[in-house]
Design a protein around this motif. Sequence first.
Motif, short mmCIF file in Angstrom:
data_model
loop_
_atom_site.label_atom_id
_atom_site.label_comp_id
_atom_site.label_asym_id
_atom_site.label_seq_id
_atom_site.Cartn_x
_atom_site.Cartn_y
_atom_site.Cartn_z
N ASP A 117 0.83 -1.20 0.00
CA ASP A 117 0.00 0.00 0.00
C ASP A 117 0.87 1.26 0.00
O ASP A 117 0.61 2.20 -0.74
CB ASP A 117 -0.90 -0.03 1.24
CG ASP A 117 -2.21 0.70 1.04
OD1 ASP A 117 -2.95 0.33 0.11
OD2 ASP A 117 -2.48 1.65 1.79
N ILE A 118 1.91 1.25 0.81
CA ILE A 118 2.81 2.42 0.92
C ILE A 118 3.50 2.69 -0.41
O ILE A 118 3.53 3.83 -0.90
CB ILE A 118 3.86 2.19 2.02
CG1 ILE A 118 3.20 2.24 3.41
CG2 ILE A 118 4.97 3.24 1.94
CD1 ILE A 118 4.10 1.80 4.54
N VAL A 119 4.04 1.64 -1.03
CA VAL A 119 4.80 1.81 -2.27
C VAL A 119 3.89 2.27 -3.40
O VAL A 119 4.19 3.24 -4.11
CB VAL A 119 5.53 0.52 -2.65
CG1 VAL A 119 6.19 0.66 -4.02
CG2 VAL A 119 6.59 0.17 -1.61
N PHE A 120 2.77 1.57 -3.58
CA PHE A 120 1.94 1.92 -4.74
C PHE A 120 1.27 3.27 -4.57
O PHE A 120 1.16 4.04 -5.54
CB PHE A 120 0.89 0.84 -5.02
CG PHE A 120 0.24 1.05 -6.37
CD1 PHE A 120 0.91 0.70 -7.53
CD2 PHE A 120 -0.99 1.68 -6.47
CE1 PHE A 120 0.35 0.95 -8.77
CE2 PHE A 120 -1.55 1.94 -7.71
CZ PHE A 120 -0.89 1.56 -8.87
N ARG A 121 0.80 3.58 -3.37
CA ARG A 121 0.17 4.89 -3.17
C ARG A 121 1.16 6.04 -3.34
O ARG A 121 0.76 7.18 -3.63
CB ARG A 121 -0.51 4.95 -1.81
CG ARG A 121 -1.78 4.12 -1.74
CD ARG A 121 -2.48 4.22 -0.40
NE ARG A 121 -3.58 3.27 -0.31
CZ ARG A 121 -4.82 3.50 -0.76
NH1 ARG A 121 -5.11 4.67 -1.31
NH2 ARG A 121 -5.76 2.58 -0.64
N ALA A 122 2.45 5.75 -3.20
CA ALA A 122 3.46 6.80 -3.41
C ALA A 122 3.56 7.18 -4.89
O ALA A 122 3.88 8.33 -5.22
CB ALA A 122 4.82 6.32 -2.91
N ILE A 123 3.29 6.23 -5.79
CA ILE A 123 3.43 6.52 -7.21
C ILE A 123 2.10 6.74 -7.93
O ILE A 123 2.08 7.28 -9.03
CB ILE A 123 4.22 5.39 -7.94
CG1 ILE A 123 3.41 4.10 -7.97
CG2 ILE A 123 5.57 5.18 -7.29
CD1 ILE A 123 4.00 3.04 -8.90
N ALA A 124 1.01 6.32 -7.32
CA ALA A 124 -0.29 6.38 -8.00
C ALA A 124 -0.67 7.77 -8.47
O ALA A 124 -1.12 7.93 -9.63
CB ALA A 124 -1.38 5.79 -7.11
N PRO A 125 -0.52 8.83 -7.66
CA PRO A 125 -0.93 10.17 -8.14
C PRO A 125 -0.15 10.63 -9.38
O PRO A 125 -0.75 11.17 -10.32
CB PRO A 125 -0.64 11.08 -6.94
CG PRO A 125 -0.68 10.17 -5.75
CD PRO A 125 -0.11 8.88 -6.24
#
Length: 321
Positions: free
Chosen positions: A43-51
């Motif tokens: 969750d931490i890794v993907f939410r860091a790049i999603a925006p």
Amino acid sequence: MSLRAWMLGLLSCLALAPAIASDAFPERPIRVVIPYAPGGGTDIVFRAIAPLASASLGQQIVIENRPGGATIIGTGAVAQAAPDGYTLVASDSAFLINPGLFKAKLPYDTLEKFQGVTMMATAPVILLVHPSVPAKTLEELIALAKAKPGSLNYASGGPGTGPHLAGELLKQAAGIDVRHIPYKGTAPALTDLIGGQVQMMFGGISSARQHLESGALRAVALTGRQRNPAVPTVPTFAEKGLEVAADSYWGVYAPAGTPAPIVEKLSTHFSRALADPAVQKKLAELGYQTIGNAPAEHDRQYREMVRQWSAVIEKGRIQVE
């Protein structure tokens, strides 16, 4: 129009179809399933790049946390999704471990049902020891384990999890006998380690660092080929001559059969987000090292990791109920 001309025209249209689809893609939001509850490493890794990826793709990325069944529920849903690039899964090393762990019980064939989009990041796992253990270095810990076989134990979030297999690799590499104490989740295992109910545990840097800084836990070594900037004083197992290849990995995967131009486009935008300096700084502070490789490399990489983990599981005779 002759039949030959008609056939040539049809073949030309078919050849152009993937490129046209790629140019138009995405035309609606992209759903990315994370097979964990919010707040974990994936969750931490993907939410860091999603925006950033959403902005560059021009469409919203909808994150769906779908935990349960050792990640099988969420991952299985993506295995059955249409291979059109609009449904992906972002997962950690469980994606690589589960094929060897569950074998025929897994309701999908990972190697047949998925293709790699990009490997987002990697991070070492760190061997944490309660201060009551009379060993301050890895050498002292191994010597203690050899002097008193079976007297030491290590916790994990459950049979077949990454921390469990890291402990198994340590046992195999160092030739020691330590008992595995499985818990129903990493959080209760870490709580009991801090409380002294268990003696050791492999964990992530992001969750362990505050306890290391407070002195509640001690770190004796971590996986990887080089020291991690987040915990620069902790030596690697490799420095001590041990091969404990248990780093965690986080990747994005698409259903098999997704057109190559679409996979390439997704990979390009995810990799671009991972290369952003602010994203890299944020993740590095938590102990992650960004990757962002191409689909072909990621696909080769993940398939090899599935084979490697399956061999570790078979050698350790690890089973899950």
